[in-house]
Write an enzyme that holds these catalytic residues in place. Structure first.
Site, mmCIF file in Angstrom:
data_model
loop_
_atom_site.group_PDB
_atom_site.id
_atom_site.type_symbol
_atom_site.label_atom_id
_atom_site.label_comp_id
_atom_site.label_asym_id
_atom_site.label_seq_id
_atom_site.Cartn_x
_atom_site.Cartn_y
_atom_site.Cartn_z
ATOM 1 N N ALA B 77 0.867 -1.196 -0.104
ATOM 2 C CA ALA B 77 0.073 0.021 0.042
ATOM 3 C C ALA B 77 0.983 1.224 0.029
ATOM 4 O O ALA B 77 0.328 2.325 -0.549
ATOM 5 C CB ALA B 77 -0.842 0.047 1.181
ATOM 6 N N THR B 78 2.054 1.140 0.539
ATOM 7 C CA THR B 78 2.909 2.324 0.545
ATOM 8 C C THR B 78 3.315 2.630 -0.750
ATOM 9 O O THR B 78 3.154 3.849 -1.217
ATOM 10 C CB THR B 78 4.141 2.129 1.242
ATOM 11 O OG1 THR B 78 3.620 1.879 2.843
ATOM 12 C CG2 THR B 78 5.063 3.181 1.536
ATOM 13 N N ASN B 157 -6.373 3.972 10.444
ATOM 14 C CA ASN B 157 -5.498 2.692 11.010
ATOM 15 C C ASN B 157 -5.600 2.700 12.635
ATOM 16 O O ASN B 157 -5.134 1.687 13.148
ATOM 17 C CB ASN B 157 -4.048 2.475 10.209
ATOM 18 C CG ASN B 157 -3.413 3.618 10.381
ATOM 19 O OD1 ASN B 157 -3.676 4.921 9.949
ATOM 20 N ND2 ASN B 157 -2.199 3.721 11.151
ATOM 21 N N GLN B 185 -6.782 -0.418 5.149
ATOM 22 C CA GLN B 185 -7.620 -1.346 6.379
ATOM 23 C C GLN B 185 -8.808 -1.593 6.027
ATOM 24 O O GLN B 185 -9.625 -2.329 6.958
ATOM 25 C CB GLN B 185 -7.427 -0.439 7.549
ATOM 26 C CG GLN B 185 -6.320 0.124 8.224
ATOM 27 C CD GLN B 185 -5.648 -0.828 9.169
ATOM 28 O OE1 GLN B 185 -6.239 -1.962 9.347
ATOM 29 N NE2 GLN B 185 -4.296 -0.832 9.235
ATOM 30 N N SER B 205 -3.503 -3.298 0.276
ATOM 31 C CA SER B 205 -2.445 -4.075 0.725
ATOM 32 C C SER B 205 -2.838 -5.419 0.867
ATOM 33 O O SER B 205 -3.884 -5.744 1.364
ATOM 34 C CB SER B 205 -2.055 -3.475 2.219
ATOM 35 O OG SER B 205 -1.137 -4.329 2.662
ATOM 36 N N ALA B 206 -1.974 -6.344 0.896
ATOM 37 C CA ALA B 206 -2.217 -7.891 1.130
ATOM 38 C C ALA B 206 -2.274 -8.122 2.603
ATOM 39 O O ALA B 206 -3.014 -8.845 3.080
ATOM 40 C CB ALA B 206 -1.348 -8.766 0.211
ATOM 41 N N HIS B 207 -1.472 -7.721 3.203
ATOM 42 C CA HIS B 207 -1.064 -8.262 4.684
ATOM 43 C C HIS B 207 -1.812 -7.731 5.678
ATOM 44 O O HIS B 207 -1.592 -8.180 6.927
ATOM 45 C CB HIS B 207 0.529 -8.061 4.957
ATOM 46 C CG HIS B 207 0.871 -6.762 5.267
ATOM 47 N ND1 HIS B 207 0.962 -6.318 6.642
ATOM 48 C CD2 HIS B 207 1.164 -5.334 4.699
ATOM 49 C CE1 HIS B 207 1.259 -5.014 6.964
ATOM 50 N NE2 HIS B 207 1.288 -4.406 5.531
ATOM 51 N N THR B 245 9.672 -7.341 -12.897
ATOM 52 C CA THR B 245 9.125 -8.723 -12.897
ATOM 53 C C THR B 245 8.002 -8.955 -11.828
ATOM 54 O O THR B 245 8.292 -8.697 -10.650
ATOM 55 C CB THR B 245 10.190 -9.538 -12.721
ATOM 56 O OG1 THR B 245 11.135 -9.319 -14.085
ATOM 57 C CG2 THR B 245 9.583 -11.192 -12.516
ATOM 58 N N CYS B 330 6.543 6.944 23.732
ATOM 59 C CA CYS B 330 7.684 6.297 23.982
ATOM 60 C C CYS B 330 7.943 5.073 23.254
ATOM 61 O O CYS B 330 9.017 4.230 23.371
ATOM 62 C CB CYS B 330 7.804 5.967 25.549
ATOM 63 S SG CYS B 330 7.891 7.287 26.653
#
Lengths: 134, 406
Positions: B77-78, B157, B185, B205-207, B245, B330
């Site tokens: 997606a990026t 997200n 998302q 995005s796939a993941h 490819t 943090c």
């Protein structure tokens, strides 16, 4: 997270058994109690350190310490580490404690060094408060 | 401790690959599998790989109801966001140089916009409303003569809040600007019908949907046609929009994952919705817990809660057997609290105290039950350690305290 095992252990032990690790409070109005509070909620950490002292010779000795810390894991571990260093020390000795000692003891990552600086500031402030009452 | 004993509630960060997807991917790697280069036109290895790629493209298109020829494979997606934003901006430079986006976008949208600013484009970053939503009205008010592109995410997200694509798209169409949507998302969570939605480009995005990492896609509308300038040149793959490819096994993985998402969206949704309700009910029994984002306008798989008087990173460390994310400063390299929560107008201390729980296909009843019980215990203990909680119990208003900032 790049924390050493020492930070993680210190944090977890303090969380599991707060009393044994000096979590708590003294009445700040008592004459033999010095209180230091540093940091700000908006910055993500606030440390409150209290020392209970008694005179010994021409100085004062730290008999007991209590603390509470709001902050990340390393901030909590840093305060807990500092507390252990303080008990039994004279005020002069306690003033000499440098943040570097906490950094070394806990192997703090560079990005978390500010936590040890905060701890050093908290003891300085607590001693100042105590001395102002004497 | 093995990771398996840790409860995984960070599905919005990434999902495991569905075993059915993994086994399909395995068929496109080894000598006895279809390992060919889909661009090889001269032998059956190439033809078979090409067939697999095209079948996967149909599965992706089918989930979002578009033409398979409108799907361009990317590395994720990026890359899809980069390709859409820079691609449109550069191709249509002569038409205008103004872009509208929002402050709660993913960095994959914000950083390309920053880059375009360096190249001389002008970018407007809109504030969300207090519910974490970018309204069509805000878009309308920000429109200029020279606006060429609007880029707004579908589901946030961090919060799970939903933007109304139909309403925003209506505005962009009227204004003659292109509309890009980061939908990383969304797939498998909500219905997307690109045959009806007035959206010109959409990133996937796939993941996040039980497919592998390293593969994604960009929807590029054919009618009315959108043109983009490629970012990567060399070989003219994907009709010149994205050379390189094609990674057959990754693509097959994404296709299979999206096919399953289509079939199981409803059952996944019902299960996760029940977990969300249970979790919400129990977590809100904890004093001073606040939901971030509009509860009435969000997906159930993401739940963002701030536990006041407790710092987020320490909470995450306390929740060591649970994998979750925090908006706390943090946990990030920058030491800044979540820019998304700050954009909502949340006080910094509440941003520092936030935890994102995200549920998924493999979440179990046990996971929810155990997490709630650990959460209760750890919040209690950290509050016992917190000087802010002590002051709160003493009736001190923390906003009136003068802090020694360092």
């Amino acid at each position: 997270m790049a924390y050493s095992k020492k930070v993680v252990d210190k944090f977890e032990n303090t969380l599991e058994n707060p009393q044994a690790f000096n979590v708590g409070r003294f009445d700040p109005k008592e004459e033999n109690v010095g209180t230091g509070m540093v940091g700000a909620p908006a910055c993500g950490d606030v440390m409150k350190l209290q020392i209970k002292c008694e005179p010994k010779g021409n100085t004062h000795i730290i008999k007991d310490v209590k603390f509470k810390t709001y902050g990340c894991g390393s901030a909590i571990a840093s305060s807990s580490e500092l507390v252990e260093m303080l008990i039994g020390k004279t005020l002069e000795e306690a003033k000499e404690i440098k943040n570097k000692e906490i950094v070394d003891a806990l192997e703090l990552p560079p990005i978390k060094i500010h936590c040890s600086v905060l701890a050093e500031d908290s003891i300085k402030q607590a001693i100042e408060d105590y001395e102002s009452k004497q | 401790m093995s990771t398996q004993s840790t409860i995984y509630l960070d599905y919005a960060s990434t999902t495991p690959v569905d075993p059915r997807v993994a086994s399909k991917m395995m068929q496109y790697l080894t000598p006895d599998g279809e390992f060919g280069n889909p661009a090889s036109r001269s032998h059956r290895y190439g033809w078979k790989a090409d067939d697999a790629v095209e079948e996967a493209r149909s599965h992706v298109a089918n989930l979002v109801n578009c033409d398979p020829r409108e799907i361009v494979w990317t590395s994720g997606a990026t890359e899809a966001d980069n390709l859409a934003i820079k691609g449109v901006a550069r191709f249509y430079k002569s038409k205008g140089n103004h872009i509208i986006t929002s402050k709660i976008e993913h960095k994959a949208v914000l950083d390309p916009c920053r880059q375009l600013e360096r190249e001389g484009y002008e970018v407007t970053y809109l504030d969300p409303n207090e519910g974490g939503v970018i309204t069509a009205e805000a878009i309308k008010n920000a429109m200029q003569e020279n606006t060429i592109l609007v880029s707004v995410m579908h589901i946030n997200n961090e919060l799970g809040t939903l933007n109304n694509l139909e309403e925003i798209g209506k505005i962009t169409r009227e204004a003659g600007a292109f509309f890009h949507v980061d939908a990383a998302q969304s797939t498998g969570k909500v219905d997307i019908d690109l045959s009806k939605l007035p959206v010109d480009l959409m990133s996937f995005s796939a993941h996040k949907t039980y497919g592998p990492k390293g593969i994604g896609a960009l929807f590029v509308r054919r009618k009315p046609r959108v043109r983009i300038e490629a970012l990567i040149h060399g070989g003219g793959h994907e009709r010149g929009m994205r050379s390189g490819t094609l990674p057959t096994h990754q693509i097959v993985g994404m296709g299979e994952a999206f096919k399953i998402a289509k079939e199981e969206m409803e059952s996944d949704h019902l299960k996760i919705k029940a977990y969300h309700e249970q979790f919400l009910k129990e977590a809100m029994k904890i004093e001073h817990a606040y939901i971030n984002g509009d509860l009435d306008n969000k997906v159930p798989n993401i739940l963002n809660i701030s536990f006041n008087f407790v710092e987020g990173e320490s909470l995450i460390m306390g929740l060591k057997d649970i994998a979750v994310s925090s908006g706390s400063a943090c946990t990030s390299a920058s030491l800044e609290p979540s820019y998304v929560l700050r954009a909502l107008g949340r006080k910094d201390e509440l941003a520092h105290s936030s935890i994102r729980f995200s549920f998924g296909r493999f979440t179990s009843d046990e996971d929810i039950k155990n997490t709630l019980s650990i959460l209760n215990k750890v919040v209690d203990r950290l509050r016992e350690l917190s000087p802010l909680w002590e002051m709160h119990l003493d009736g001190i208003d923390l906003d009136t305290v003068k802090w020694n900032t360092h």
